[in-house]
Design a protein around this motif. Structure first.
Motif, PDB file in Angstrom:
ATOM      1  N   ALA A 167      39.233  39.413  43.994  1.00  0.00           N
ATOM      2  CA  ALA A 167      40.338  38.639  44.558  1.00  0.00           C
ATOM      3  C   ALA A 167      41.665  39.085  43.966  1.00  0.00           C
ATOM      4  N   PRO A 168      42.744  39.010  44.738  1.00  0.00           N
ATOM      5  CA  PRO A 168      44.061  39.351  44.199  1.00  0.00           C
ATOM      6  C   PRO A 168      44.514  38.314  43.188  1.00  0.00           C
ATOM      7  N   PRO A 169      45.504  38.651  42.365  1.00  0.00           N
ATOM      8  CA  PRO A 169      45.972  37.693  41.352  1.00  0.00           C
ATOM      9  C   PRO A 169      46.628  36.467  41.977  1.00  0.00           C
ATOM     10  N   ALA A 170      46.621  35.389  41.206  1.00  0.00           N
ATOM     11  CA  ALA A 170      47.457  34.242  41.548  1.00  0.00           C
ATOM     12  C   ALA A 170      48.902  34.594  41.195  1.00  0.00           C
ATOM     13  N   ALA A 171      49.812  33.725  41.562  1.00  0.00           N
ATOM     14  CA  ALA A 171      51.237  34.023  41.347  1.00  0.00           C
ATOM     15  C   ALA A 171      51.554  34.312  39.888  1.00  0.00           C
ATOM     16  N   ASP A 172      50.831  33.651  38.963  1.00  0.00           N
ATOM     17  CA  ASP A 172      51.117  33.852  37.546  1.00  0.00           C
ATOM     18  C   ASP A 172      50.266  34.959  36.921  1.00  0.00           C
ATOM     19  N   GLY A 173      49.544  35.728  37.752  1.00  0.00           N
ATOM     20  CA  GLY A 173      48.683  36.771  37.212  1.00  0.00           C
ATOM     21  C   GLY A 173      49.134  38.188  37.493  1.00  0.00           C
ATOM     22  N   TRP A 174      50.219  38.337  38.253  1.00  0.00           N
ATOM     23  CA  TRP A 174      50.658  39.687  38.615  1.00  0.00           C
ATOM     24  C   TRP A 174      51.134  40.503  37.427  1.00  0.00           C
ATOM     25  N   GLN A 175      51.574  39.836  36.352  1.00  0.00           N
ATOM     26  CA  GLN A 175      52.084  40.588  35.206  1.00  0.00           C
ATOM     27  C   GLN A 175      51.016  41.467  34.578  1.00  0.00           C
ATOM     28  N   HIS A 176      49.719  41.143  34.821  1.00  0.00           N
ATOM     29  CA  HIS A 176      48.650  42.000  34.302  1.00  0.00           C
ATOM     30  C   HIS A 176      48.581  43.337  35.041  1.00  0.00           C
ATOM     31  N   TRP A 177      49.254  43.422  36.186  1.00  0.00           N
ATOM     32  CA  TRP A 177      49.217  44.642  36.992  1.00  0.00           C
ATOM     33  C   TRP A 177      50.544  45.375  36.949  1.00  0.00           C
ATOM     34  N   GLY A 178      51.483  44.894  36.156  1.00  0.00           N
ATOM     35  CA  GLY A 178      52.789  45.525  36.023  1.00  0.00           C
ATOM     36  C   GLY A 178      53.879  44.489  35.924  1.00  0.00           C
ATOM     37  N   SER A 179      54.994  44.868  35.320  1.00  0.00           N
ATOM     38  CA  SER A 179      56.110  43.945  35.128  1.00  0.00           C
ATOM     39  C   SER A 179      56.589  43.375  36.461  1.00  0.00           C
ATOM     40  N   VAL A 180      56.859  42.075  36.464  1.00  0.00           N
ATOM     41  CA  VAL A 180      57.392  41.425  37.662  1.00  0.00           C
ATOM     42  C   VAL A 180      58.899  41.197  37.543  1.00  0.00           C
ATOM     43  N   GLU A 181      59.525  41.834  36.547  1.00  0.00           N
ATOM     44  CA  GLU A 181      60.971  41.671  36.389  1.00  0.00           C
ATOM     45  C   GLU A 181      61.684  42.167  37.643  1.00  0.00           C
ATOM     46  N   GLY A 182      62.687  41.414  38.056  1.00  0.00           N
ATOM     47  CA  GLY A 182      63.465  41.774  39.235  1.00  0.00           C
ATOM     48  C   GLY A 182      62.985  41.127  40.516  1.00  0.00           C
ATOM     49  N   LEU A 183      61.755  40.599  40.514  1.00  0.00           N
ATOM     50  CA  LEU A 183      61.232  39.945  41.708  1.00  0.00           C
ATOM     51  C   LEU A 183      61.816  38.541  41.835  1.00  0.00           C
ATOM     52  N   SER A 184      62.361  38.235  42.987  1.00  0.00           N
ATOM     53  CA  SER A 184      62.821  36.870  43.236  1.00  0.00           C
ATOM     54  C   SER A 184      61.606  35.967  43.414  1.00  0.00           C
TER      55      SER A 184
ATOM     56  N   ALA B 174      45.674  41.258  49.504  1.00  0.00           N
ATOM     57  CA  ALA B 174      44.303  41.294  50.034  1.00  0.00           C
ATOM     58  C   ALA B 174      43.327  41.625  48.908  1.00  0.00           C
ATOM     59  N   PRO B 175      42.066  41.233  49.035  1.00  0.00           N
ATOM     60  CA  PRO B 175      41.064  41.626  48.041  1.00  0.00           C
ATOM     61  C   PRO B 175      40.964  43.152  47.923  1.00  0.00           C
ATOM     62  N   GLN B 176      40.708  43.634  46.717  1.00  0.00           N
ATOM     63  CA  GLN B 176      40.600  45.068  46.456  1.00  0.00           C
ATOM     64  C   GLN B 176      39.127  45.461  46.345  1.00  0.00           C
ATOM     65  N   PRO B 177      38.665  46.403  47.159  1.00  0.00           N
ATOM     66  CA  PRO B 177      37.268  46.844  47.042  1.00  0.00           C
ATOM     67  C   PRO B 177      36.969  47.363  45.635  1.00  0.00           C
ATOM     68  N   ARG B 178      35.870  46.901  45.062  1.00  0.00           N
ATOM     69  CA  ARG B 178      35.523  47.261  43.679  1.00  0.00           C
ATOM     70  C   ARG B 178      35.431  48.776  43.477  1.00  0.00           C
ATOM     71  N   GLY B 179      34.799  49.444  44.431  1.00  0.00           N
ATOM     72  CA  GLY B 179      34.563  50.871  44.270  1.00  0.00           C
ATOM     73  C   GLY B 179      35.823  51.703  44.202  1.00  0.00           C
ATOM     74  N   THR B 180      36.932  51.169  44.714  1.00  0.00           N
ATOM     75  CA  THR B 180      38.187  51.918  44.627  1.00  0.00           C
ATOM     76  C   THR B 180      38.682  51.992  43.190  1.00  0.00           C
ATOM     77  N   LEU B 181      38.266  51.036  42.373  1.00  0.00           N
ATOM     78  CA  LEU B 181      38.719  50.985  40.979  1.00  0.00           C
ATOM     79  C   LEU B 181      37.710  51.587  40.008  1.00  0.00           C
ATOM     80  N   THR B 182      36.452  51.680  40.413  1.00  0.00           N
ATOM     81  CA  THR B 182      35.418  52.150  39.490  1.00  0.00           C
ATOM     82  C   THR B 182      34.962  53.587  39.761  1.00  0.00           C
ATOM     83  N   ARG B 183      35.164  54.096  40.981  1.00  0.00           N
ATOM     84  CA  ARG B 183      34.734  55.471  41.266  1.00  0.00           C
ATOM     85  C   ARG B 183      35.726  56.459  40.655  1.00  0.00           C
ATOM     86  N   PRO B 184      35.255  57.444  39.907  1.00  0.00           N
ATOM     87  CA  PRO B 184      36.160  58.420  39.277  1.00  0.00           C
ATOM     88  C   PRO B 184      36.858  59.299  40.314  1.00  0.00           C
TER      89      PRO B 184
END
Length: 498
Positions: A134-151, A163-173
């Motif tokens: 599942a994608p992050p909640a509003a307070d979880g995006w900082q784990h994926w990069g700085s949210v500075e500058g976002l209104s 949208a949900p991210q397919p697992r294999g896109t993150l685990t396949r080398p």
């Protein structure tokens, strides 16, 4: 005519580029904002969707574009499929743009870039059979990069449309043949993440081979004063920068003037050889006499690449520290721990703990008189020793240390934060050698550490090198550096012998 293929971070699709697309089209470019399989509706994907699926998405797109100049832009995760596709169609690609993205190599999985420990654990050890996370909640995006500058509105839209991210896109080398290495590249750095062109220049000057490629004349750099989502926070500036990148503009980094990498430069002190024994990942430099002797375990910095040779225990600096300790009547210990990436701190911590126990079990070592001395990025490994110091740990030392994960080190497990752990050090003496010409980002972590230590009543002896650089023990062969090194060693020895 130039065509831009825009590939965004995890959980997002072509919609995230809307404002940038409009500006690039107005400038006369072709634009292809990509929504990869699974990121525009779950019905597009399934359990077999992985990084190879996304690479194939882009290869099909590239094959259908007729524009003579084709620029691929990879943002965050997006650089993985971009590189995979460019490797297969290298002759068609004019330039690759790394937009606030890492430098993945053949065999790397995007999993290594994930900061959120819960997400990493779920990917490594799934608790359900779902094909996507599942994608992050509003307070979880900082784990994926700085949210500075976002209104607030932009952050809410990001959260709503993710949208949900397919697992294999993150685990396949990532699979690369090497063809992509011939394609010119541009890095666009979002400085709110803590990285800058100046920091990259320092990395290149330091000499590790994986960074020297950044000094190639075909590599350009730009900075944007914003967080990880410039297409949402500064779309006009990003569009203008992309046009400049396509034209081959950008800051070039000068190659190192010294062909000898920093890690192979001579140690500050010229010391006689001492007997050295090699036990697995550990080297012992032995003093005169039967002992048992106190010991100092020296913990190198990093991350370094797994294939870097020689390994740190054979670098002149750590050979020098081992000999220096032995010349002072204690066992000098160096250890090759496996801090090969920012996600490897747990493994490296286990290596250091195992090395310390191996040393303490040696009959030539006084198991109740041990010091551990950390360097640079390896200093994050001091966290557990500070939080709960054992009685036999007589001193903890750190030279030009990084004492909290830097803003650009988003994938480091936040557990490894000495600034938060030092309050538990109680009576453990700390000897800290501080470089006066340290980078501001690292210096800020040292300042925070000292404030926290003082508030907690922890004894910290600071040895200053006012004109010293990060790595002064090989960079700055000056009387000031020699005096600082001697003061730090004498302080550690005093605590070992007390």
């Amino acid at each position: 005519m130039t065509a831009f293929v825009l590939v965004s971070e995890s959980f997002t699709g072509g919609w995230v580029w809307q404002d940038v697309t409009e500006r690039l089209l107005a400038a006369g470019a072709e634009v292809y904002p990509v929504t990869l399989t699974g990121l525009g509706g779950q019905d597009q994907a399934g359990p077999g969707t992985d990084l190879e699926t996304h690479v194939a998405d882009l290869v099909r797109l590239i094959d259908g574009v007729a524009a003579p100049e084709l620029v691929l832009v990879g943002h965050g995760y997006g650089i993985h499929p971009v590189l995979g596709a460019a490797d297969r169609r290298a002759e068609r690609i004019t330039r690759i743009v790394y937009l606030d993205a890492g430098l993945p190599q053949d065999g790397d999985a995007a999993l290594a870039l994930i900061a959120d420990p819960a997400v990493r654990e779920e990917l490594l050890h799934p608790t359900d059979s779902g094909w996507a996370i599942a994608p992050p909640a509003a307070d979880g995006w900082q784990h994926w990069g700085s949210v500075e500058g976002l209104s607030p509105e932009a952050l809410a839209r990001l959260t709503k449309l993710a949208a949900p991210q397919p697992r294999g896109t993150l685990t396949r080398p990532l699979e690369l043949t090497g063809a992509v290495a011939a394609v010119p590249t541009t890095g666009i750095i979002c400085t709110a993440s803590g990285l800058s062109i100046a920091v990259i220049e320092q990395l290149v000057a330091a000499g590790p081979p994986q960074f020297r490629v950044l000094a190639d004349p075909e590599v350009g750099f730009f900075e944007l004063a914003t967080g990880h989502w410039p297409m949402l926070s500064v779309p006009a500036e990003l569009a203008e920068t992309l046009l400049k990148a396509a034209a081959g503009e950008g800051h070039r980094i000068a190659p190192p003037t010294d062909e000898l990498p920093v890690f192979l430069r001579p140690f500050l002190l010229d010391l006689p050889e001492r007997p050295r024994e090699r036990l697995d990942r550990v080297d012992l430099y032995l003093p005169e006499g039967e002992g048992p002797h106190p010991a100092i375990v020296f913990v190198h910095g990093g991350p370094i690449t797994a294939d870097l040779r020689p390994t740190p225990r054979d670098w002149p600096a750590f050979v020098g520290y081992g000999r220096y300790a032995a010349s002072q009547g204690v066992v000098g210990v160096t250890v090759d721990h496996r801090l090969y990436g920012l996600a490897d701190y747990h493994r490296a911590a286990e290596d250091v703990a195992a090395a310390v126990e191996l040393v303490r079990a040696d009959p030539r070592v006084d198991a109740d008189r041990v010091a551990v001395w950390f360097f640079s990025g390896g200093s994050l490994l001091s966290t557990d020793w500070l939080a709960a110091p054992p009685s036999w740990l007589r001193c903890l030392a750190a030279s030009y240390p990084v004492l909290a994960p830097l803003p650009s080190w988003g994938i480091v497990d936040p557990h490894f934060t000495p600034t938060a752990a030092v309050g538990g050090a109680e009576r453990l003496p700390v000897v800290l050698t501080r470089a006066g010409l340290e980078s501001p980002e690292i210096a800020a972590t040292v300042k925070e550490f000292l404030i926290t230590a003082e508030d907690a009543g922890v004894e910290v002896e600071v040895v200053d090198v006012p004109n010293g650089h990060h790595g002064f023990d090989v960079l700055d062969h000056t009387p000031e550096s020699v005096q600082a090194l001697e003061l730090a060693m004498n302080a550690v020895l005093t605590h070992l012998r007390r």
